[in-house]
Scaffold this motif. Structure first.
Motif, PDB file in Angstrom:
ATOM      1  N   PRO A  20       0.868  -1.268   0.019  1.00  0.00           N
ATOM      2  CA  PRO A  20      -0.064   0.013   0.109  1.00  0.00           C
ATOM      3  C   PRO A  20       0.764   1.295   0.074  1.00  0.00           C
ATOM      4  O   PRO A  20       1.913   1.484   0.800  1.00  0.00           O
ATOM      5  CB  PRO A  20      -0.503  -0.187   1.374  1.00  0.00           C
ATOM      6  N   TYR A  21       0.543   2.190  -0.973  1.00  0.00           N
ATOM      7  CA  TYR A  21       1.379   3.481  -1.236  1.00  0.00           C
ATOM      8  C   TYR A  21       2.854   3.155  -1.607  1.00  0.00           C
ATOM      9  O   TYR A  21       3.675   3.973  -1.445  1.00  0.00           O
ATOM     10  CB  TYR A  21       1.339   4.146   0.010  1.00  0.00           C
ATOM     11  N   GLY A  22       3.130   2.043  -1.978  1.00  0.00           N
ATOM     12  CA  GLY A  22       4.503   1.712  -2.306  1.00  0.00           C
ATOM     13  C   GLY A  22       4.896   2.351  -3.853  1.00  0.00           C
ATOM     14  O   GLY A  22       4.036   2.556  -4.570  1.00  0.00           O
ATOM     15  N   LEU A  23       6.238   2.250  -3.805  1.00  0.00           N
ATOM     16  CA  LEU A  23       6.783   2.993  -4.924  1.00  0.00           C
ATOM     17  C   LEU A  23       7.746   2.261  -5.618  1.00  0.00           C
ATOM     18  O   LEU A  23       8.851   1.784  -5.008  1.00  0.00           O
ATOM     19  CB  LEU A  23       7.272   4.466  -4.362  1.00  0.00           C
ATOM     20  N   ASN A  24       7.726   2.294  -7.002  1.00  0.00           N
ATOM     21  CA  ASN A  24       9.029   1.831  -7.592  1.00  0.00           C
ATOM     22  C   ASN A  24       9.513   3.031  -8.153  1.00  0.00           C
ATOM     23  O   ASN A  24       8.898   3.997  -9.061  1.00  0.00           O
ATOM     24  CB  ASN A  24       8.121   1.202  -9.189  1.00  0.00           C
ATOM     25  N   ALA A  25      10.659   3.320  -7.397  1.00  0.00           N
ATOM     26  CA  ALA A  25      11.305   4.771  -7.488  1.00  0.00           C
ATOM     27  C   ALA A  25      11.728   5.130  -8.780  1.00  0.00           C
ATOM     28  O   ALA A  25      11.916   4.210  -9.711  1.00  0.00           O
ATOM     29  CB  ALA A  25      12.439   4.584  -6.541  1.00  0.00           C
ATOM     30  N   PRO A  26      11.997   6.402  -9.008  1.00  0.00           N
ATOM     31  CA  PRO A  26      12.205   6.872 -10.288  1.00  0.00           C
ATOM     32  C   PRO A  26      13.664   5.976 -10.776  1.00  0.00           C
ATOM     33  O   PRO A  26      14.549   6.227  -9.989  1.00  0.00           O
ATOM     34  CB  PRO A  26      12.609   8.348 -10.262  1.00  0.00           C
ATOM     35  N   HIS A  27      13.811   5.614 -12.220  1.00  0.00           N
ATOM     36  CA  HIS A  27      14.800   4.977 -12.499  1.00  0.00           C
ATOM     37  C   HIS A  27      14.746   5.111 -14.148  1.00  0.00           C
ATOM     38  O   HIS A  27      14.021   5.543 -14.750  1.00  0.00           O
ATOM     39  CB  HIS A  27      14.822   3.303 -11.966  1.00  0.00           C
ATOM     40  N   VAL A  28      15.900   4.592 -14.782  1.00  0.00           N
ATOM     41  CA  VAL A  28      15.852   4.233 -16.187  1.00  0.00           C
ATOM     42  C   VAL A  28      16.310   3.021 -16.492  1.00  0.00           C
ATOM     43  O   VAL A  28      17.216   2.305 -16.046  1.00  0.00           O
ATOM     44  CB  VAL A  28      16.628   5.437 -16.982  1.00  0.00           C
ATOM     45  N   HIS A  29      15.903   2.664 -17.886  1.00  0.00           N
ATOM     46  CA  HIS A  29      16.439   1.452 -18.338  1.00  0.00           C
ATOM     47  C   HIS A  29      17.483   1.820 -19.582  1.00  0.00           C
ATOM     48  O   HIS A  29      16.812   2.240 -20.552  1.00  0.00           O
ATOM     49  CB  HIS A  29      15.402   0.431 -19.107  1.00  0.00           C
ATOM     50  N   PRO A  30      18.542   1.955 -19.442  1.00  0.00           N
ATOM     51  CA  PRO A  30      19.559   2.456 -20.642  1.00  0.00           C
ATOM     52  C   PRO A  30      19.437   1.710 -22.020  1.00  0.00           C
ATOM     53  O   PRO A  30      19.465   2.339 -22.922  1.00  0.00           O
ATOM     54  CB  PRO A  30      20.878   2.317 -20.073  1.00  0.00           C
ATOM     55  N   ARG A  31      18.959   0.238 -21.988  1.00  0.00           N
ATOM     56  CA  ARG A  31      18.678  -0.354 -23.216  1.00  0.00           C
ATOM     57  C   ARG A  31      17.489  -0.788 -23.644  1.00  0.00           C
ATOM     58  O   ARG A  31      17.162  -1.662 -24.538  1.00  0.00           O
ATOM     59  CB  ARG A  31      19.639  -1.570 -23.051  1.00  0.00           C
ATOM     60  N   ALA A  32      16.070  -0.157 -23.091  1.00  0.00           N
ATOM     61  CA  ALA A  32      15.073  -0.703 -23.315  1.00  0.00           C
ATOM     62  C   ALA A  32      13.959   0.198 -23.328  1.00  0.00           C
ATOM     63  O   ALA A  32      13.770   1.085 -22.064  1.00  0.00           O
ATOM     64  CB  ALA A  32      14.814  -2.044 -22.454  1.00  0.00           C
ATOM     65  N   ALA A  33      12.776   0.109 -23.989  1.00  0.00           N
ATOM     66  CA  ALA A  33      11.601   0.704 -23.850  1.00  0.00           C
ATOM     67  C   ALA A  33      11.067  -0.290 -23.067  1.00  0.00           C
ATOM     68  O   ALA A  33      11.224  -1.419 -23.096  1.00  0.00           O
ATOM     69  CB  ALA A  33      11.075   0.963 -24.897  1.00  0.00           C
ATOM     70  N   GLU A  34       9.819   0.214 -22.334  1.00  0.00           N
ATOM     71  CA  GLU A  34       8.903  -0.640 -21.343  1.00  0.00           C
ATOM     72  C   GLU A  34       7.614  -0.497 -21.462  1.00  0.00           C
ATOM     73  O   GLU A  34       7.046   0.895 -21.644  1.00  0.00           O
ATOM     74  CB  GLU A  34       9.416  -0.371 -19.794  1.00  0.00           C
ATOM     75  N   ILE A  35       6.631  -1.520 -21.555  1.00  0.00           N
ATOM     76  CA  ILE A  35       5.358  -1.367 -21.632  1.00  0.00           C
ATOM     77  C   ILE A  35       4.651  -2.162 -20.335  1.00  0.00           C
ATOM     78  O   ILE A  35       4.985  -3.316 -19.963  1.00  0.00           O
ATOM     79  CB  ILE A  35       4.835  -1.961 -22.695  1.00  0.00           C
ATOM     80  N   LEU A  36       4.067  -1.392 -19.623  1.00  0.00           N
ATOM     81  CA  LEU A  36       3.560  -1.812 -18.217  1.00  0.00           C
ATOM     82  C   LEU A  36       2.196  -2.180 -18.414  1.00  0.00           C
ATOM     83  O   LEU A  36       1.255  -1.331 -18.712  1.00  0.00           O
ATOM     84  CB  LEU A  36       3.813  -0.644 -17.403  1.00  0.00           C
TER      85      LEU A  36
END
Length: 222
Positions: A102-118
C-alpha cells in the motif's frame, strides 16, 4: 546530387537505428550457458550446444510468487531477464513482475537499453516519465503521467526516467515487458546518493542547490 545526399543520410540513419537495439538472432535460439572455457559470445552470453537444449530452457517459473515489499520504498521488482531466463538470449525481450505494498513506490529509474510497456493487474497506480532536457534552458523537462487501473497499459520510452506509485490502501501488481534481454536499470536516488565510493559532496551540493548537511543526511539513507 541533393537526392544522393538525402539517400545517404537515410541509409546512415537506418543503420544507426538498427544498432540501437539488441541485434537480431541468426539462429532459432541461443540458450545462454555459463562456461568459463568457451570463447564465443552472442549478445554477451555463450550459446548452449543446440543438441543439449530442452523445453526447460524456455520455461521460467520465477514470476508466480509475490515479491517481498518490506523495504523503505514498499515495492519489489522480480526480473526475468537473460540472467534469470537463459532462453531469452538473442531474442531482445524480457519481463518483470512488480509488487507494491500500500502506497509503495517503484522509485524513479531508467532502463538504458530498453523501452518498457507496463500492464496493471491489481490496484491503482500513478505512473509517469519525464522527457530529456529541452534545448531551450528556460523550458522545463515535461512530465507525462496517468492514473492506471487494472487492465490499463502505459509505455515508458527507452532511457527516460520513469516511476510508479501505488495509490491504494491494498497491494498492487503489474507486469512489464522490455525491449531488451538485458535492459539494465539505474535507480536515480541509489546511483546518486549511494554510489561506492560516494560522489564528491561538492558536486551534489551544487547540483541540488542544498546545504552539505542535507546531502550527508540523504547519503546516510543509502
Amino acid at each position: 546530387m541533393a537526392v544522393r545526399f538525402l539517400i545517404s543520410v537515410l541509409i546512415i540513419s537506418l543503420v544507426s537505428f538498427t544498432h540501437a537495439y539488441d541485434p537480431d538472432p541468426l539462429q532459432d535460439f541461443c540458450v545462454a550457458v555459463n562456461d568459463a572455457e568457451a570463447k564465443v559470445f552472442v549478445n554477451g552470453k555463450i550459446c548452449k550446444d543446440p543438441n543439449m537444449v530442452s523445453a526447460d530452457d524456455f520455461l521460467f517459473r520465477g514470476l508466480k510468487m509475490p515479491g517481498n515489499t518490506s523495504n523503505p520504498v514498499g515495492s519489489r521488482v522480480t526480473f526475468a531477464t537473460v540472467d534469470q531466463f537463459p532462453g531469452l538470449n538473442t531474442l531482445g525481450i524480457s519481463l518483470v513482475r512488480i509488487d507494491y505494498a500500500p502506497y509503495g513506490l517503484n522509485a524513479p529509474h531508467v532502463h538504458p537499453r530498453a523501452a518498457e510497456i507496463l500492464t496493471v493487474v491489481e490496484g491503482t497506480l500513478y505512473a509517469g516519465f519525464v522527457t530529456t532536457n529541452p534545448i531551450d534552458p528556460n523550458v522545463k523537462n515535461k512530465l507525462f503521467a496517468k492514473t492506471l487501473y487494472p487492465g490499463d497499459v502505459f509505455v515508458f520510452p527507452k532511457g527516460l526516467i520513469h516511476f510508479q506509485l501505488n495509490l491504494g490502501k491494498n497491494n498492487a501488481l503489474a507486469f512489464a515487458s522490455l525491449s531488451s534481454q538485458n535492459p539494465g536499470v539505474i535507480t536515480i536516488a541509489n546511483a546518486v546518493f549511494g554510489s561506492n565510493p560516494p560522489i564528491n559532496i561538492d558536486v551534489l551540493t551544487k547540483a541540488f542547490q542544498v546545504d552539505a548537511n542535507v546531502i550527508k543526511y540523504i547519503q546516510g539513507k543509502f
